[in-house]
Write a protein that holds these residues in place. Structure first.
Motif, PDB file in Angstrom:
ATOM      1  N   ARG A  43     -77.443  -1.827  32.539  1.00  0.00           N
ATOM      2  CA  ARG A  43     -77.691  -1.118  31.278  1.00  0.00           C
ATOM      3  C   ARG A  43     -76.376  -0.505  30.815  1.00  0.00           C
ATOM      4  O   ARG A  43     -76.009   0.599  31.188  1.00  0.00           O
ATOM      5  CB  ARG A  43     -78.805  -0.086  31.467  1.00  0.00           C
ATOM      6  N   CYS A  44     -75.676  -1.295  30.012  1.00  0.00           N
ATOM      7  CA  CYS A  44     -74.326  -0.966  29.547  1.00  0.00           C
ATOM      8  C   CYS A  44     -74.413  -0.315  28.169  1.00  0.00           C
ATOM      9  O   CYS A  44     -75.064  -0.844  27.261  1.00  0.00           O
ATOM     10  CB  CYS A  44     -73.497  -2.240  29.473  1.00  0.00           C
ATOM     11  N   ASN A  45     -73.744   0.816  27.989  1.00  0.00           N
ATOM     12  CA  ASN A  45     -73.812   1.490  26.688  1.00  0.00           C
ATOM     13  C   ASN A  45     -72.848   0.900  25.661  1.00  0.00           C
ATOM     14  O   ASN A  45     -72.715   1.420  24.555  1.00  0.00           O
ATOM     15  CB  ASN A  45     -73.582   2.997  26.846  1.00  0.00           C
ATOM     16  N   LEU A  46     -72.160  -0.175  26.007  1.00  0.00           N
ATOM     17  CA  LEU A  46     -71.211  -0.909  25.155  1.00  0.00           C
ATOM     18  C   LEU A  46     -69.889  -0.184  24.982  1.00  0.00           C
ATOM     19  O   LEU A  46     -68.822  -0.764  25.187  1.00  0.00           O
ATOM     20  CB  LEU A  46     -71.819  -1.216  23.772  1.00  0.00           C
ATOM     21  N   THR A  47     -69.913   1.090  24.602  1.00  0.00           N
ATOM     22  CA  THR A  47     -68.651   1.790  24.327  1.00  0.00           C
ATOM     23  C   THR A  47     -67.799   1.959  25.574  1.00  0.00           C
ATOM     24  O   THR A  47     -66.585   2.141  25.467  1.00  0.00           O
ATOM     25  CB  THR A  47     -68.902   3.175  23.699  1.00  0.00           C
ATOM     26  N   ILE A  48     -68.410   1.889  26.762  1.00  0.00           N
ATOM     27  CA  ILE A  48     -67.631   2.008  27.988  1.00  0.00           C
ATOM     28  C   ILE A  48     -66.598   0.892  28.082  1.00  0.00           C
ATOM     29  O   ILE A  48     -65.508   1.072  28.641  1.00  0.00           O
ATOM     30  CB  ILE A  48     -68.560   2.001  29.231  1.00  0.00           C
ATOM     31  N   ILE A  49     -66.898  -0.263  27.492  1.00  0.00           N
ATOM     32  CA  ILE A  49     -65.977  -1.401  27.533  1.00  0.00           C
ATOM     33  C   ILE A  49     -64.674  -1.070  26.818  1.00  0.00           C
ATOM     34  O   ILE A  49     -63.597  -1.548  27.204  1.00  0.00           O
ATOM     35  CB  ILE A  49     -66.642  -2.649  26.908  1.00  0.00           C
ATOM     36  N   LEU A  50     -64.744  -0.223  25.780  1.00  0.00           N
ATOM     37  CA  LEU A  50     -63.561   0.154  25.006  1.00  0.00           C
ATOM     38  C   LEU A  50     -62.979   1.487  25.452  1.00  0.00           C
ATOM     39  O   LEU A  50     -61.903   1.882  24.986  1.00  0.00           O
ATOM     40  CB  LEU A  50     -63.924   0.251  23.516  1.00  0.00           C
ATOM     41  N   ALA A  51     -63.662   2.198  26.358  1.00  0.00           N
ATOM     42  CA  ALA A  51     -63.290   3.569  26.695  1.00  0.00           C
ATOM     43  C   ALA A  51     -61.953   3.672  27.406  1.00  0.00           C
ATOM     44  O   ALA A  51     -61.231   4.660  27.259  1.00  0.00           O
ATOM     45  CB  ALA A  51     -64.383   4.213  27.543  1.00  0.00           C
ATOM     46  N   ASN A  52     -61.620   2.655  28.199  1.00  0.00           N
ATOM     47  CA  ASN A  52     -60.410   2.706  29.012  1.00  0.00           C
ATOM     48  C   ASN A  52     -60.024   1.270  29.357  1.00  0.00           C
ATOM     49  O   ASN A  52     -60.883   0.406  29.507  1.00  0.00           O
ATOM     50  CB  ASN A  52     -60.683   3.525  30.283  1.00  0.00           C
ATOM     51  N   LYS A  53     -58.733   1.017  29.508  1.00  0.00           N
ATOM     52  CA  LYS A  53     -58.265  -0.337  29.805  1.00  0.00           C
ATOM     53  C   LYS A  53     -58.907  -0.930  31.045  1.00  0.00           C
ATOM     54  O   LYS A  53     -59.107  -2.146  31.143  1.00  0.00           O
ATOM     55  CB  LYS A  53     -56.739  -0.345  29.952  1.00  0.00           C
ATOM     56  N   LYS A  54     -59.251  -0.049  32.000  1.00  0.00           N
ATOM     57  CA  LYS A  54     -59.811  -0.575  33.250  1.00  0.00           C
ATOM     58  C   LYS A  54     -61.205  -1.163  33.062  1.00  0.00           C
ATOM     59  O   LYS A  54     -61.718  -1.849  33.955  1.00  0.00           O
ATOM     60  CB  LYS A  54     -59.846   0.517  34.321  1.00  0.00           C
ATOM     61  N   TYR A  55     -61.813  -0.913  31.894  1.00  0.00           N
ATOM     62  CA  TYR A  55     -63.141  -1.459  31.612  1.00  0.00           C
ATOM     63  C   TYR A  55     -63.096  -2.648  30.652  1.00  0.00           C
ATOM     64  O   TYR A  55     -64.137  -3.266  30.392  1.00  0.00           O
ATOM     65  CB  TYR A  55     -64.044  -0.384  31.017  1.00  0.00           C
ATOM     66  N   HIS A  56     -61.921  -2.980  30.137  1.00  0.00           N
ATOM     67  CA  HIS A  56     -61.833  -4.034  29.123  1.00  0.00           C
ATOM     68  C   HIS A  56     -62.280  -5.404  29.642  1.00  0.00           C
ATOM     69  O   HIS A  56     -62.693  -6.259  28.855  1.00  0.00           O
ATOM     70  CB  HIS A  56     -60.400  -4.127  28.584  1.00  0.00           C
ATOM     71  N   ASP A  57     -62.189  -5.609  30.953  1.00  0.00           N
ATOM     72  CA  ASP A  57     -62.569  -6.912  31.502  1.00  0.00           C
ATOM     73  C   ASP A  57     -64.028  -6.967  31.940  1.00  0.00           C
ATOM     74  O   ASP A  57     -64.463  -7.934  32.574  1.00  0.00           O
ATOM     75  CB  ASP A  57     -61.675  -7.267  32.688  1.00  0.00           C
TER      76      ASP A  57
END
Length: 348
Positions: A129-143
């Motif tokens: 259950r991904c809130n989507l914005t976490i992907i953009l929150a920090n470079k370590k989540y971009h992948d």
């Protein structure tokens, strides 16, 4: 009877939330337990355990108004690797097929990726259950989109609206733009598109004190609007009723909508939805390893009724698969209209 205006409740205090709900059942609206008794459906019983829903922590990069977990950046409750190992032990010795990882933002748990990798070794289907914005929150989540794809993870994400204003009002400034970017990144690796194994499902929660509209009609509207405006594709839309607990309970009380909302839930009670509520085939695991019938009971600190299997270390599948489910007034939220679960309508 205590007035709701003077009842000293805090969102972090489950006892105070329960006091409000139990007061409602005694003095205002028909008790949910009594409703089940009139149908001959009490106690409500589990019919197996097919899903292990694991809350790996309450830390989140967002502070959404409707959040029943009361999650946020300041929350320190995080599942330890020791409790994750207990989850893995349960999964290795049971026929449970699905693991539903939730939070907070589950990806913020420092051992999240290790946990996912170990679960996949057991050949279990994983939902995140991904809130989507976490992907953009920090470079370590971009992948994360690539990581999700690598492990065939089903992604379920909240998107209250296909418009910026409404989404940001419910989930915070800038959330809509980041959510759109994240969805486009997921589409770019195949989610919601041609590869049927890469499931991308969205979640709709009402922004106010009302019930969700038809899931089927809303899904069609979302698909048309998101594709035309942003080229975004997804698989399914889940319409979920807001539960009168945590932040949403606070909203109902502060706006004077609590009584009206509970009346809506009670009046929309659907006995056919009772048969398919998610607690009947799910066990919810708290960040500290304690066991609950559902994620909502977890937030109210209502443990499973099986006194000898309250924690992962005492997990007994046969006992839990036949347990009596603990209910309270908030359960009206799962049985109103077409019903509601973490997978949307239960009668669709």
């Amino acid at each position: 009877m205590k007035s709701l205006k003077v009842l000293n409740h805090t969102l972090s205090n489950a006892n105070n939330q329960l006091a409000i709900l139990e007061d409602d059942g005694l003095h205002k609206h028909a008790s949910f337990k009594g409703r089940l008794e009139s149908l001959g459906a009490f106690p409500l019983e589990a019919n197996g355990v097919e899903i292990l829903q694991v809350n790996v922590g309450k830390m989140c990069n967002q502070v959404c108004k409707h959040c029943h977990v009361d999650a946020g950046p300041d929350r320190k409750e995080i599942m330890t690797i020791a409790n994750m190992q207990l989850c893995l032990k349960v999964l290795a010795h049971s026929a449970i097929k699905i693991v539903d990882l939730t939070g907070g933002a589950p990806e913020m748990n420092p051992n999240f990726r290790w946990f996912v990798t170990e679960i996949k070794k057991l050949n279990k289907h994983i939902i995140v259950r991904c809130n989507l914005t976490i992907i953009l929150a920090n470079k370590k989540y971009h992948d994360l989109p690539a990581f999700f794809k690598q492990h065939d993870i089903e992604v379920v994400s909240s998107l209250p609206s296909f418009t910026k204003d409404r989404t940001d009002r419910q989930r915070g400034d800038g959330v809509f733009d980041d959510s759109i970017k994240a969805l486009q990144m997921l589409n770019a690796v195949g989610y919601g598109c041609s590869d049927k194994n890469l499931q991308l499902n969205l979640v709709y929660n009402p922004a106010g004190a009302f019930l969700p509209p038809s899931q089927q009609a809303l899904e069609a509207e979302y698909k048309e609007e998101l594709f035309e405006r942003f080229g975004i594709q997804f698989n399914n839309l889940y319409a979920i009723t807001n539960m009168p607990i945590s932040r949403y309970l606070d909203y109902l009380l502060s706006t004077g909508n609590y009584d009206k909302y509970m009346e809506k839930l009670v009046n929309a009670f659907n006995p056919f939805a009772v048969k398919n509520v998610m607690c009947r085939n799910t066990i919810s695991v708290g960040w500290d390893g304690f066991l609950y019938d559902c994620d909502f009971n977890q937030m109210l600190e209502l443990p499973v009724s099986t006194k000898n299997t309250l924690h992962l270390q005492d997990f007994d599948l046969a006992t839990l698969a036949n347990r009596a489910i603990v209910v309270n007034q908030h359960c009206y939220g799962c049985t109103a209209g077409a019903g509601s679960s973490c997978g949307g309508e239960v009668l669709s």
